[in-house]
Design an enzyme around this catalytic site. Structure first.
Site, PDB file in Angstrom:
ATOM      1  CE  LYS A   1     -28.509  25.643  69.284  1.00 18.98           C
ATOM      2  NZ  LYS A   1     -28.364  24.177  69.687  1.00 18.98           N
TER       3      LYS A   1
ATOM      4  CG  ASP B   1     -31.733  16.824  56.783  1.00 21.66           C
ATOM      5  OD1 ASP B   1     -31.954  17.698  55.903  1.00 21.66           O
ATOM      6  OD2 ASP B   1     -31.556  17.218  57.955  1.00 21.66           O
TER       7      ASP B   1
ATOM      8  CE1 TYR C   1     -27.300  30.044  68.361  1.00 18.46           C
ATOM      9  CE2 TYR C   1     -27.268  28.153  66.729  1.00 18.46           C
ATOM     10  CZ  TYR C   1     -27.155  28.842  67.936  1.00 18.46           C
ATOM     11  OH  TYR C   1     -26.051  28.041  68.880  1.00 18.46           O
TER      12      TYR C   1
ATOM     13  CB  SER D   1     -30.434  24.827  74.840  1.00 21.04           C
ATOM     14  OG  SER D   1     -30.904  26.195  74.985  1.00 21.04           O
TER      15      SER D   1
ATOM     16  CB  THR E   1     -18.049  24.169  67.309  1.00 23.36           C
ATOM     17  OG1 THR E   1     -19.017  25.254  67.015  1.00 23.36           O
ATOM     18  CG2 THR E   1     -18.348  23.918  68.818  1.00 23.36           C
TER      19      THR E   1
HETATM   20  C1  RM4 Z   1     -23.762  30.236  70.592  1.00 27.48           C
HETATM   21  C2  RM4 Z   1     -23.335  31.601  71.151  1.00 27.48           C
HETATM   22  C3  RM4 Z   1     -21.707  31.784  70.800  1.00 27.48           C
HETATM   23  C4  RM4 Z   1     -21.597  31.717  69.174  1.00 27.48           C
HETATM   24  C5  RM4 Z   1     -22.471  29.999  68.805  1.00 27.48           C
HETATM   25  C6  RM4 Z   1     -22.198  29.986  67.175  1.00 27.48           C
HETATM   26  O1  RM4 Z   1     -25.453  29.934  70.811  1.00 27.48           O
HETATM   27  O2  RM4 Z   1     -24.073  32.795  70.489  1.00 27.48           O
HETATM   28  O3  RM4 Z   1     -21.347  32.975  70.918  1.00 27.48           O
HETATM   29  O4  RM4 Z   1     -20.398  31.596  68.723  1.00 27.48           O
HETATM   30  O5  RM4 Z   1     -23.762  30.216  69.203  1.00 27.48           O
END
Ligand code: RM4
Length: 258
Positions: free
Chosen positions: A165, A67, A161, A147, A196
């Site tokens: 980043k 982890d 989130y 990032s 992803t």
């Molecule tokens: C990225 C961005 C994308 C999102 C992913 C999960 O930073 O915000 O749009 O699909 O995160």
């Protein structure tokens, strides 16, 4: 294909799926030996088997489960790379989570889980890599923080989130300052909307997917493979005077305000 990482040793966190896996496979194709970290669960263990199959028999690949939010995990990954391959030239801090959620009702657990995985995890892993790169002879290496475009823009469902980043981008800027004296370069890759597992749910909504595709000048969502070339560039001697930099890999999304 010219091999740009011949004889180099790399370690990558969260490397059995998504962007981390694409980078691991391209590093192997470019002649590197690679140590991969993955979360210690069944799903990741089977994703590792997939990665090993795709990398092929001859690949120099070692895996460490752990982890990434735990400081010891970065230490264990670096130790495995050095024990197996002798040194550490490249480190990609990639592991991350993003569970979309409403800001007003978001739980403290989700906030703490996201920050401890994405930001604390990156800090401790990068610290472990830099400790090795600084003490080895010759010292030096290339550290890459994954990032995001989300370091530069907000996201209504990503309030927990996006700060992580932005933190990873800032971590690369400060470690570039702290580690230049050891010949260690630190740079950030800023993926745009890449398909992803992080956005499987969010982009399952066809309207959201169509909207995002419409905002991207190159006309398509990113593929994990789109990050591999930029990651090879920042890992290789082609970027030997690049540190503290950020590279958007987003199909033009950030600059297109339509
Ligand atoms: C990225 C961005 C994308 C999102 C992913 C999960 O930073 O915000 O749009 O699909 O995160």
């Amino acid at each position: 294909m010219a091999k740009l990482l011949e004889g180099k040793v790399a370690a990558i966190t969260g490397a059995v799926s998504g962007i981390g896996k694409a980078i691991a496979l391209d590093y192997i194709r470019h002649g590197a030996s690679v140590a991969v970290n993955h979360f210690p669960d069944e799903k990741s263990a089977s994703q590792l088997q997939e990665l090993q199959k795709e990398a092929g028999e001859g690949a120099n690949l070692v895996a460490v489960a752990g982890d990434i939010s735990k400081p010891e995990t970065g230490q264990e990954l670096v130790k495995a790379a050095v024990e197996k391959f002798g040194r550490l030239d490249i480190f990609v801090s990639n592991a991350g989570v993003c569970q979309f959620a409403d800001f007003l009702t978001m739980s403290p657990d989700l906030v703490n889980f996201t920050i401890s995985t994405n930001l604390n995890g990156a800090f401790f892993a990068v610290q472990a890599a830099a400790q090795q790169m600084a003490k080895q002879e010759p010292s030096g290496g290339s550290i890459i923080g994954i990032s995001s475009i989300s370091a530069l823009v907000g996201g209504a469902g990503q309030t927990h989130y996006t700060p992580t980043k932005a933190g990873i981008l800032s971590l690369m800027q400060s470690t570039a300052c702290a580690l230049g004296q050891y010949g260690i370069r630190c740079n950030a890759l800023l993926p745009g909307t890449i398909r992803t597992q992080l956005n499987d749910e969010d982009l399952a909504d066809p309207d959201k997917k169509k909207y995002m595709e419409g905002r991207i000048p190159l006309g398509r969502l990113g593929k994990t493979q789109d990050l591999a070339g930029p990651a090879v560039f920042l890992a290789s001697d082609m970027s030997e005077y690049v540190t503290g930099a950020q590279l958007l890999v987003d199909g033009g999304l950030f600059v297109n305000l339509q």
